[in-house]
Design a protein around this motif. Sequence first.
Motif, PDB file in Angstrom:
ATOM      1  N   THR A   1       0.817  -1.205   0.000  1.00 15.16           N
ATOM      2  CA  THR A   1       0.000   0.000   0.000  1.00 15.16           C
ATOM      3  C   THR A   1       0.854   1.260   0.000  1.00 15.16           C
ATOM      4  O   THR A   1       1.741   1.427   0.846  1.00 15.16           O
ATOM      5  CB  THR A   1      -0.920   0.034   1.237  1.00 15.16           C
ATOM      6  OG1 THR A   1      -1.716  -1.142   1.253  1.00 15.16           O
ATOM      7  CG2 THR A   1      -1.809   1.271   1.217  1.00 15.16           C
ATOM      8  N   GLY A   2       0.595   2.151  -0.958  1.00 16.81           N
ATOM      9  CA  GLY A   2       1.261   3.436  -1.012  1.00 16.81           C
ATOM     10  C   GLY A   2       2.572   3.446  -1.767  1.00 16.81           C
ATOM     11  O   GLY A   2       3.197   4.502  -1.886  1.00 16.81           O
ATOM     12  N   TYR A   3       3.033   2.310  -2.277  1.00 17.91           N
ATOM     13  CA  TYR A   3       4.339   2.271  -2.929  1.00 17.91           C
ATOM     14  C   TYR A   3       4.364   3.001  -4.266  1.00 17.91           C
ATOM     15  O   TYR A   3       3.469   2.828  -5.087  1.00 17.91           O
ATOM     16  CB  TYR A   3       4.796   0.822  -3.172  1.00 17.91           C
ATOM     17  CG  TYR A   3       6.045   0.750  -4.029  1.00 17.91           C
ATOM     18  CD1 TYR A   3       7.272   1.138  -3.510  1.00 17.91           C
ATOM     19  CD2 TYR A   3       5.980   0.350  -5.364  1.00 17.91           C
ATOM     20  CE1 TYR A   3       8.420   1.111  -4.288  1.00 17.91           C
ATOM     21  CE2 TYR A   3       7.123   0.310  -6.147  1.00 17.91           C
ATOM     22  CZ  TYR A   3       8.340   0.685  -5.604  1.00 17.91           C
ATOM     23  OH  TYR A   3       9.475   0.663  -6.384  1.00 17.91           O
ATOM     24  N   GLU A   4       5.390   3.828  -4.446  1.00 21.92           N
ATOM     25  CA  GLU A   4       5.745   4.383  -5.748  1.00 21.92           C
ATOM     26  C   GLU A   4       7.260   4.351  -5.846  1.00 21.92           C
ATOM     27  O   GLU A   4       7.961   4.656  -4.873  1.00 21.92           O
ATOM     28  CB  GLU A   4       5.246   5.827  -5.900  1.00 21.92           C
ATOM     29  CG  GLU A   4       3.739   5.937  -6.034  1.00 21.92           C
ATOM     30  CD  GLU A   4       3.289   7.376  -6.240  1.00 21.92           C
ATOM     31  OE1 GLU A   4       4.163   8.279  -6.202  1.00 21.92           O
ATOM     32  OE2 GLU A   4       2.086   7.597  -6.422  1.00 21.92           O
ATOM     33  N   ARG A   5       7.768   3.992  -7.008  1.00 18.44           N
ATOM     34  CA  ARG A   5       9.220   3.907  -7.175  1.00 18.44           C
ATOM     35  C   ARG A   5       9.894   5.244  -6.863  1.00 18.44           C
ATOM     36  O   ARG A   5      11.003   5.286  -6.317  1.00 18.44           O
ATOM     37  CB  ARG A   5       9.552   3.453  -8.599  1.00 18.44           C
ATOM     38  CG  ARG A   5      11.041   3.185  -8.824  1.00 18.44           C
ATOM     39  CD  ARG A   5      11.294   2.529 -10.168  1.00 18.44           C
ATOM     40  NE  ARG A   5      12.710   2.354 -10.436  1.00 18.44           N
ATOM     41  CZ  ARG A   5      13.483   1.381  -9.969  1.00 18.44           C
ATOM     42  NH1 ARG A   5      12.935   0.462  -9.175  1.00 18.44           N
ATOM     43  NH2 ARG A   5      14.757   1.292 -10.269  1.00 18.44           N
ATOM     44  N   ASP A   6       9.216   6.330  -7.175  1.00 23.60           N
ATOM     45  CA  ASP A   6       9.783   7.659  -6.933  1.00 23.60           C
ATOM     46  C   ASP A   6       9.923   7.976  -5.444  1.00 23.60           C
ATOM     47  O   ASP A   6      10.536   8.994  -5.080  1.00 23.60           O
ATOM     48  CB  ASP A   6       8.931   8.735  -7.603  1.00 23.60           C
ATOM     49  CG  ASP A   6       9.069   8.717  -9.123  1.00 23.60           C
ATOM     50  OD1 ASP A   6      10.011   8.069  -9.625  1.00 23.60           O
ATOM     51  OD2 ASP A   6       8.227   9.337  -9.800  1.00 23.60           O
ATOM     52  N   SER A   7       9.368   7.126  -4.586  1.00 25.07           N
ATOM     53  CA  SER A   7       9.553   7.317  -3.150  1.00 25.07           C
ATOM     54  C   SER A   7      11.002   7.087  -2.734  1.00 25.07           C
ATOM     55  O   SER A   7      11.409   7.473  -1.638  1.00 25.07           O
ATOM     56  CB  SER A   7       8.642   6.371  -2.364  1.00 25.07           C
ATOM     57  OG  SER A   7       7.281   6.630  -2.630  1.00 25.07           O
ATOM     58  N   PHE A   8      11.784   6.428  -3.623  1.00 29.40           N
ATOM     59  CA  PHE A   8      13.196   6.161  -3.380  1.00 29.40           C
ATOM     60  C   PHE A   8      14.005   6.956  -4.396  1.00 29.40           C
ATOM     61  O   PHE A   8      14.101   6.570  -5.565  1.00 29.40           O
ATOM     62  CB  PHE A   8      13.499   4.674  -3.545  1.00 29.40           C
ATOM     63  CG  PHE A   8      12.849   3.775  -2.531  1.00 29.40           C
ATOM     64  CD1 PHE A   8      13.571   3.298  -1.435  1.00 29.40           C
ATOM     65  CD2 PHE A   8      11.524   3.376  -2.681  1.00 29.40           C
ATOM     66  CE1 PHE A   8      12.976   2.450  -0.510  1.00 29.40           C
ATOM     67  CE2 PHE A   8      10.931   2.521  -1.764  1.00 29.40           C
ATOM     68  CZ  PHE A   8      11.656   2.058  -0.673  1.00 29.40           C
ATOM     69  N   HIS A   9      14.585   8.063  -3.989  1.00 31.53           N
ATOM     70  CA  HIS A   9      15.389   8.879  -4.889  1.00 31.53           C
ATOM     71  C   HIS A   9      16.721   8.178  -5.111  1.00 31.53           C
ATOM     72  O   HIS A   9      17.531   8.052  -4.195  1.00 31.53           O
ATOM     73  CB  HIS A   9      15.600  10.265  -4.280  1.00 31.53           C
ATOM     74  CG  HIS A   9      16.347  11.206  -5.168  1.00 31.53           C
ATOM     75  ND1 HIS A   9      17.096  12.258  -4.676  1.00 31.53           N
ATOM     76  CD2 HIS A   9      16.469  11.271  -6.521  1.00 31.53           C
ATOM     77  CE1 HIS A   9      17.640  12.919  -5.681  1.00 31.53           C
ATOM     78  NE2 HIS A   9      17.276  12.326  -6.815  1.00 31.53           N
ATOM     79  N   HIS A  10      16.956   7.683  -6.326  1.00 29.44           N
ATOM     80  CA  HIS A  10      18.152   6.896  -6.538  1.00 29.44           C
ATOM     81  C   HIS A  10      19.011   7.442  -7.663  1.00 29.44           C
ATOM     82  O   HIS A  10      18.620   8.300  -8.430  1.00 29.44           O
ATOM     83  CB  HIS A  10      17.808   5.416  -6.773  1.00 29.44           C
ATOM     84  CG  HIS A  10      16.802   5.175  -7.846  1.00 29.44           C
ATOM     85  ND1 HIS A  10      15.470   5.462  -7.704  1.00 29.44           N
ATOM     86  CD2 HIS A  10      16.948   4.654  -9.091  1.00 29.44           C
ATOM     87  CE1 HIS A  10      14.825   5.129  -8.810  1.00 29.44           C
ATOM     88  NE2 HIS A  10      15.698   4.644  -9.671  1.00 29.44           N
TER      89      HIS A  10
END
Length: 244
Positions: free
Chosen positions: A75-84
């Motif tokens: 729930t709530g996951y977006e790849r952009d939540s991890f700035h890589h």
Amino acid sequence: MTARRPALIATTLLVAALSACSPNSVESGDAKPSTTASSSDAAPSSPAPGAPAGGNDLSLADAIALIPDGTEDRTGYERDSFHHWIDEDKDSCSTRNEVLLDEAVTKPEQGARCALTGGEWLSYYDEETVTAAGKLDIDHMVPLAEAWDSGASNWNAGRREQYANDLGSTRSLVAVTAKTNRSKSDKDPAQWLPPASSAKCTYASDWTATKLRWKLTADTAEKAALIELATACPDTVVKYDVAP
């Protein structure tokens, strides 16, 4: 910067007797769906329960036993939540290129803005030699979505950025062929293992060390798959440090 191993070659942080490793492949499943994003405070950096501080050297089976049990939640996951792929040390080389430079068997030429040409790499997932950096992906050993499911959803943005660019451990990020990285996607060891039989003990150790380093949980199927691998890899040793 902490020295990293070339892909497939264990360092003092990892001693794996690959000759003892011949686990059966585990059937892979579909990648889990994504939804929308959220964040909160970072997890503390104390050692895993039951483990000594300042570095931990364990058998694979004992290390797996230290991974906290949990129920995964996407729930709530977006790849952009991890700035890589940041340039943490401001040398013009992103995290991706830092890994490529560190893991090259034959060093590439480094041009302006850290453009890489030439070089040679060994992708340990499939034992393929690669001579073009563009044909390699940098795999998060525990994928970003899996990390989110396993506890990173409770971290703040800074902690997730630290995770996504972790050059402090030889096992957190690895240069592998694009096809194996994309085959793996966001799957855990119950759903996907590297195609090379020689890679499986190393992979189980790398996965376990990363979960312990970042104090991430494992669900029932994931732990069962890891335990099966540990049985087939009795001489594999895991050494890890908890992330600061």
